[in-house]
Design a protein around this motif. Structure first.
Motif, PDB file in Angstrom:
ATOM      1  N   LEU A 166       0.495  -1.161  -0.066  1.00 33.28           N
ATOM      2  CA  LEU A 166       0.056  -0.336  -0.238  1.00 33.28           C
ATOM      3  C   LEU A 166       0.912   1.580  -0.079  1.00 33.28           C
TER       4      LEU A 166
ATOM      5  N   GLU B 139      -6.273   5.813  -1.844  1.00 30.51           N
ATOM      6  CA  GLU B 139      -6.314   5.330  -0.353  1.00 30.51           C
ATOM      7  C   GLU B 139      -7.475   3.287  -0.955  1.00 30.51           C
ATOM      8  N   HIS B 140      -6.900   2.745   0.166  1.00 26.57           N
ATOM      9  CA  HIS B 140      -7.551   1.604  -0.574  1.00 26.57           C
ATOM     10  C   HIS B 140      -7.848   1.406   1.033  1.00 26.57           C
ATOM     11  N   PHE B 141      -9.102   0.478   1.304  1.00 27.12           N
ATOM     12  CA  PHE B 141      -9.168   0.071   2.242  1.00 27.12           C
ATOM     13  C   PHE B 141      -9.565  -1.299   2.264  1.00 27.12           C
ATOM     14  N   ARG B 142      -8.592  -2.264   3.483  1.00 27.51           N
ATOM     15  CA  ARG B 142      -8.415  -3.670   4.099  1.00 27.51           C
ATOM     16  C   ARG B 142      -9.050  -3.605   4.943  1.00 27.51           C
TER      17      ARG B 142
ATOM     18  N   THR C 249     -11.656   7.894   1.297  1.00 28.16           N
ATOM     19  CA  THR C 249     -12.356   6.867   0.687  1.00 28.16           C
ATOM     20  C   THR C 249     -13.706   5.956   1.825  1.00 28.16           C
TER      21      THR C 249
ATOM     22  N   VAL D  64     -16.908   3.888   3.183  1.00 28.56           N
ATOM     23  CA  VAL D  64     -16.597   2.443   3.643  1.00 28.56           C
ATOM     24  C   VAL D  64     -17.977   2.429   4.358  1.00 28.56           C
TER      25      VAL D  64
ATOM     26  N   HIS E  59      -5.755   1.543   5.687  1.00 28.62           N
ATOM     27  CA  HIS E  59      -5.380   2.239   4.846  1.00 28.62           C
ATOM     28  C   HIS E  59      -4.863   2.782   4.881  1.00 28.62           C
ATOM     29  N   ASN E  60      -4.808   3.033   3.474  1.00 30.52           N
ATOM     30  CA  ASN E  60      -3.428   4.227   2.899  1.00 30.52           C
ATOM     31  C   ASN E  60      -3.319   5.364   3.009  1.00 30.52           C
TER      32      ASN E  60
ATOM     33  N   ASP F 147     -11.286   9.730   9.798  1.00 29.76           N
ATOM     34  CA  ASP F 147     -10.725   8.152  10.289  1.00 29.76           C
ATOM     35  C   ASP F 147     -10.695   7.751  11.407  1.00 29.76           C
TER      36      ASP F 147
ATOM     37  N   HIS G  61      -6.953  -0.450  13.798  1.00 25.83           N
ATOM     38  CA  HIS G  61      -7.383   0.250  12.452  1.00 25.83           C
ATOM     39  C   HIS G  61      -5.649   1.132  12.369  1.00 25.83           C
TER      40      HIS G  61
END
Length: 228
Positions: A118, A124-127, A151, A153, A174-175, A187, A208
């Motif tokens: 990431l 932004e990628h949410f995992r 992001t 979510v 997330h990044n 966040d 998180h």
């Protein structure tokens, strides 16, 4: 100067074979990947041009797509794909495989799992990282991909894969494309909302972790998440 006019021991291939790859410059290593230059540039010249045109040097190069690389003068489809493939391989080498031997005990374990995947992403990628009752990783799932700054979510998107995997706990990840992992108010609010939903469902949100460029922040460690 043409590579053929260089002393044999200074040509990238010969130098790599006789002195080792560690003796090559970034430009020489990239020239080995490119293999050939253009009608007006040697492979070395093209490699240096590419490195000079990319913000962040090698780190910036890793994040470029083939389409973006093709925007650099002298880089066609084959060369663009070769360089992009190198970046993808570099990421995958550092990825930790999901196995019954990978246990998560702290935020650094989570960061180590996702950092190379990431840290260079431009969005932004949410995992979520899913764990069993013993803290062993049983899966990782991508929930969403957002813009450069935010992001969106929804809790149901977070817990749906966790329920299917019969996860006992999850870690949100997330990044921040800026490279700065400092949590935003959004966040923090999102984390609290998902944690509240988890209490109702019976799946605990352990932490998180926000990924930056080579660094991370744990919302649990910063006191934004209260242990149940």
């Amino acid at each position: 100067m043409s590579i053929k006019l260089l002393p044999e021991e200074e040509r990238p291939v010969e130098k790599a074979l006789h002195k080792g790859l560690s003796t090559l410059s970034n430009g020489e290593l990239l020239a080995l990947i490119l293999r050939t230059g253009t009608s007006s540039q040697t492979a070395m010249g093209l490699a240096e041009s590419i490195l000079m045109s990319v913000d962040g040097g090698l780190a910036g190069l890793v994040s470029l797509t083939p389409q973006e690389l093709m925007g650099i003068k002298g880089v066609g489809r084959a060369k663009a794909c070769a360089v992009a493939a190198l970046g993808e391989l570099a990421k995958r080498i550092h990825l930790k495989p999901i196995s019954d031997k990978y246990r998560v005990d702290c935020a650094s374990d989570v960061a180590g799992f996702f950092m190379e995947e990431l840290r260079y992403e431009k969005k932004e990628h949410f995992r979520i990282l899913m764990l069993n009752a013993k803290g062993i990783v049983i899966g990782a799932d991508g929930v969403s991909v957002g813009g450069l700054t935010s992001t969106a979510v929804h809790p149901r998107e977070v817990f749906s894969p966790a329920i299917k995997k019969n996860a006992s706990t999850i870690v949100l990840v997330h990044n921040h494309p800026s490279g700065d992992p400092t949590p935003s108010n959004a966040d923090i609010e999102l984390t609290k909302r998902i944690q509240s939903a988890g209490r109702l469902i019976g799946i605990k949100v352990l932490d998180h972790v926000i990924i930056g460029d080579g660094k991370y922040v744990s919302l649990l460690g910063e006191g934004y998440i209260k242990e149940d």
